[in-house]
Design an enzyme around this catalytic site. Structure first.
Site, PDB file in Angstrom:
ATOM      1  N   LYS A 106      72.896  10.533  81.906  1.00  0.00           N
ATOM      2  CA  LYS A 106      73.280   9.050  81.668  1.00  0.00           C
ATOM      3  C   LYS A 106      74.458   9.749  79.959  1.00  0.00           C
ATOM      4  CE  LYS A 106      69.600   7.881  79.826  1.00  0.00           C
ATOM      5  NZ  LYS A 106      68.576   9.283  79.767  1.00  0.00           N
TER       6      LYS A 106
ATOM      7  N   ARG B  46      64.254   0.698  76.454  1.00  0.00           N
ATOM      8  CA  ARG B  46      63.615   1.911  77.122  1.00  0.00           C
ATOM      9  C   ARG B  46      62.628   1.291  77.582  1.00  0.00           C
ATOM     10  NH1 ARG B  46      66.409   6.519  75.267  1.00  0.00           N
ATOM     11  NH2 ARG B  46      65.060   8.567  75.790  1.00  0.00           N
TER      12      ARG B  46
ATOM     13  N   ARG C   5      58.170  13.758  78.274  1.00  0.00           N
ATOM     14  CA  ARG C   5      58.968  12.824  78.000  1.00  0.00           C
ATOM     15  C   ARG C   5      59.429  11.756  78.885  1.00  0.00           C
ATOM     16  NH1 ARG C   5      64.443  15.938  75.929  1.00  0.00           N
ATOM     17  NH2 ARG C   5      65.253  14.301  75.922  1.00  0.00           N
TER      18      ARG C   5
ATOM     19  N   ARG D 152      68.017  21.320  72.101  1.00  0.00           N
ATOM     20  CA  ARG D 152      66.685  19.680  71.192  1.00  0.00           C
ATOM     21  C   ARG D 152      65.952  19.884  71.085  1.00  0.00           C
ATOM     22  NH1 ARG D 152      69.406  14.034  73.937  1.00  0.00           N
ATOM     23  NH2 ARG D 152      66.482  13.910  73.502  1.00  0.00           N
TER      24      ARG D 152
ATOM     25  N   ARG E 179      70.348  22.546  78.873  1.00  0.00           N
ATOM     26  CA  ARG E 179      71.122  21.574  77.850  1.00  0.00           C
ATOM     27  C   ARG E 179      71.344  22.336  76.617  1.00  0.00           C
ATOM     28  NH1 ARG E 179      69.901  15.428  77.707  1.00  0.00           N
ATOM     29  NH2 ARG E 179      67.975  15.762  76.366  1.00  0.00           N
TER      30      ARG E 179
HETATM   31  P1  AMP Z   1      67.293  10.495  74.132  1.00  0.00           P
HETATM   32  O1  AMP Z   1      68.477  11.207  73.066  1.00  0.00           O
HETATM   33  O2  AMP Z   1      68.009   9.002  74.792  1.00  0.00           O
HETATM   34  O3  AMP Z   1      66.463  11.541  75.460  1.00  0.00           O
HETATM   35  O4  AMP Z   1      65.796  10.555  73.017  1.00  0.00           O
HETATM   36  C1  AMP Z   1      65.401  11.012  72.542  1.00  0.00           C
HETATM   37  C2  AMP Z   1      64.161  10.188  72.097  1.00  0.00           C
HETATM   38  O5  AMP Z   1      64.661   9.202  71.011  1.00  0.00           O
HETATM   39  C3  AMP Z   1      63.261   9.839  72.924  1.00  0.00           C
HETATM   40  O6  AMP Z   1      62.710  10.855  73.875  1.00  0.00           O
HETATM   41  C4  AMP Z   1      62.501   8.779  72.360  1.00  0.00           C
HETATM   42  O7  AMP Z   1      61.321   9.570  71.354  1.00  0.00           O
HETATM   43  C5  AMP Z   1      63.754   8.124  70.858  1.00  0.00           C
HETATM   44  N1  AMP Z   1      64.497   7.697  71.791  1.00  0.00           N
HETATM   45  C6  AMP Z   1      65.759   6.722  72.110  1.00  0.00           C
HETATM   46  N2  AMP Z   1      65.961   5.705  72.250  1.00  0.00           N
HETATM   47  C7  AMP Z   1      65.732   5.143  72.175  1.00  0.00           C
HETATM   48  C8  AMP Z   1      65.235   3.464  72.836  1.00  0.00           C
HETATM   49  N3  AMP Z   1      65.334   2.578  72.922  1.00  0.00           N
HETATM   50  N4  AMP Z   1      62.584   3.194  72.277  1.00  0.00           N
HETATM   51  C9  AMP Z   1      62.319   4.083  71.853  1.00  0.00           C
HETATM   52  N5  AMP Z   1      62.732   5.502  71.745  1.00  0.00           N
HETATM   53  C10 AMP Z   1      63.992   5.784  71.866  1.00  0.00           C
END
Ligand code: AMP
Length: 227
Positions: free
Chosen positions: A18, A93, A176, A165, A132
């Site tokens: 994504k 989410r 996750r 990360r 990644r």
């Molecule tokens: P991502 O970079 O999208 O994989 O997000 C990394 C982490 O940020 C996730 O595992 C959540 O802990 C937090 N996070 C990101 N977007 C959201 C969201 N829309 N709602 C809640 N937590 C989020």
């Protein structure tokens, strides 16, 4: 001339591609790429109060509370660059986030969002996440196997150092993926009922997925009705 304001939502598990694809699409269309994950990492980097709350949750692969995420998104949407549309990556989410976003979009006079679900098998996700790497400067995404940088450990775009990360480590990835299954996957049904859902087979190559997305964007006219 009337412009068609639209929000695109890229829905899918971590590691589905994504981030890479939504950045490309946003660049192509000249609209902002709004990744709540990136915004939260930035808040952590700046040491804000939001960052301090989010950090331990993210490190465990858990979601940040809806209220905090919604406040952050609303604030971001008030900036003028998002007036003609945007591409959401990793947001919404949860069901409450999706419902609140619907209300926000309606208030802004946006049409129904276009939601694209990235479908890919779990084995693939685990493999992709372990390889990644992300640029510590601009956030550009690489994969040691599928999309390596030209020079080992260095970002092609801005020369930044590439890092893993902390939540891409195997022990966090499992949590996750569970959070995705439980809290985010039901959104596909929510948007399907609204007739707003498209699917792409995200196990295909980056180029093939990119072509499939261009097709969907064309059909839906894109943000701002630019095609
Ligand atoms: P991502 O970079 O999208 O994989 O997000 C990394 C982490 O940020 C996730 O595992 C959540 O802990 C937090 N996070 C990101 N977007 C959201 C969201 N829309 N709602 C809640 N937590 C989020």
């Amino acid at each position: 001339m009337m412009s068609l304001n639209r929000a695109y939502i890229f829905l899918g598990p971590p590691g589905a591609g994504k981030g890479t694809q939504s950045k490309r699409v946003a660049r192509q269309w000249g609209v902002p790429h709004l990744s709540t994950g990136d915004m939260l990492r930035e808040a952590i980097g700046r040491g804000t109060e939001l960052g301090r709350v989010a950090e331990p949750l993210m490190a465990r692969g858990q979601l940040v509370p809806d209220e905090l995420v919604m406040r952050m998104v609303e604030e971001r949407l008030r900036q003028s660059d998002a007036a003609g549309g945007c591409v959401f990556d990793g947001f919404p989410r949860t069901l409450p986030q999706a419902q609140q976003l619907d209300r926000i979009l309606e208030k802004r006079g946006f049409g129904k969002p276009v939601v694209i679900e990235f479908c890919v098998a779990e084995d693939d996700l685990i493999r992709r996440l372990s390889g990644r790497r992300m640029c510590s400067v601009g956030g550009e995404i690489y994969n040691l196997v599928d999309a390596p940088p030209k020079v080992d450990g260095i970002c092609d775009r801005d020369g930044g150092k590439l890092e893993q990360r902390p939540d891409d480590r195997a022990e966090v990835v499992k949590d996750r993926l569970r959070a995705y299954e439980r809290q985010t996957k039901p959104l596909a049904e929510y948007y399907r009922k609204q007739n707003a859902l498209d699917e792409v087979d995200a196990s295909k190559s980056m180029e093939e997925v990119s072509r499939a997305l261009t097709e969907i964007m064309r059909r839906t006219e894109g943000p701002n009705g630019r095609l």
